[in-house]
Scaffold this active site. Structure first.
Site: not given
Length: 309
Positions: A123, A160, A162, A244
């Site tokens: 990120h 991931d 996200h 996740d």
């Protein structure tokens, strides 16, 4: 050959507030998954050189992060991203571990490697720390392979839950890197639409709806991702390995199971075997249910280990 596992005790010095999902105990989960697994060679992740970080981030950003680190207590960079006294060393080792792992694999010391360090990185944008991330570890690794090791094509697969907005931001103009991200949408950070293609149409975003499971994931990877990787024929495959998307994870709503990570890793290794001599370097991103993280890391690295034999 062997699979290398890079770890860093310094990662325990990056201490988020109580209740924060990106916690020191994540390293305990990785340790539990891998410490008794045979066929791994454990190495200490080195501290990245400043020049490693500035492959992707400007010096002024590196200095801003370093100067913001407190001597005690914590400093909030945003609502999710915190610095404690050990955070800078931890982040420099997470990036340094990625660079070292790539060097080891390219030098033939191992067929593949897993960098099990924290904080994560996907990120972190060019000049913005966010989403628990300080430096763009996987993007730094890609640029190291291209600029210093002479590779002409690198691929990154980010599974991931996200979107890897930071990796996308850091590599938006980089034609030599194919970046593929599968992720839940809608979800933090709100980016990752299929229309975000990169300056050279080298970005592939594959949003997945909340509640979808490994069946849809497998269809998307079989029909879109794996053919794109084979066509690109990278000389090195990098993985942003966030766990996740697991059904047990508290931060999202995908329904993947541990065996989905086995299948996905096998498929990615099949492509790597075909196009780049099996050269794969994977780095830890998310995964916040500790039991699911332990099981998923074990499943992922077991495939890497088996491919190195």
């Amino acid at each position: 050959m062997t699979t290398l596992w890079y770890s860093a005790e310094a990662g325990r010095g990056h201490v988020n507030p109580p209740g924060h999902p990106e916690q020191v105990a994540r390293l305990d989960a990785v340790e539990a998954a891998l410490a008794r697994m045979d066929g791994l060679e454990r190495r200490e992740a080195p501290v990245a050189a400043e020049g490693d970080i500035t492959l992707c981030h400007p010096t002024r950003y590196l200095d801003r992060v370093r100067n913001a680190v407190p001597t005690e207590g914590r400093v909030e960079l945003d609502a999710d991203t915190t610095l404690s006294p050990g955070s800078f060393d931890a982040a420099m080792r997470a990036a340094g571990g990625m660079v070292a792992a790539i060097d080891a694999v390219l030098d033939g010391a191992a067929r593949n490697a897993f960098v099990g360090c924290r904080p994560p990185g996907h990120h972190a944008e060019v000049e913005t720390a966010m989403g628990f991330c300080l430096f763009g570890n996987v993007a730094i690794g890609a640029m190291h392979a291209l600029e210093r090791r002479g590779l002409s094509r690198v691929a990154i697969v980010d599974f991931d839950v996200h979107h890897g907005n930071g990796t996308q931001d850091l590599l938006w103009d980089e034609a030599r890197v194919l970046f593929v991200s599968s992720h839940q949408m809608p979800l933090y950070p709100g980016t990752g639409a299929m229309t975000e293609r990169g300056a050279h149409r080298q970005v592939m975003n594959l949003p997945l709806p909340p509640g979808s499971d490994g069946v849809l994931m497998r269809e998307i990877y079989e029909t879109r991702v794996l053919p794109a990787l084979r066509q690109n024929a990278p000389e090195l495959l990098l993985i942003s390995a966030g766990f996740d998307a697991h059904a047990a994870d508290p931060l999202a709503q995908l329904e993947w199971q541990t065996e989905d990570y086995t299948w996905l890793t096998e498929q990615l290794c099949d492509v790597a075997d075909a196009v780049c001599g099996g050269r794969v370097v994977s780095t830890l991103e998310g995964g916040y249910d500790l039991a699911a993280l332990e099981a998923s890391v074990a499943a992922h690295v077991a495939v890497l280990r088996d491919r190195s034999r």
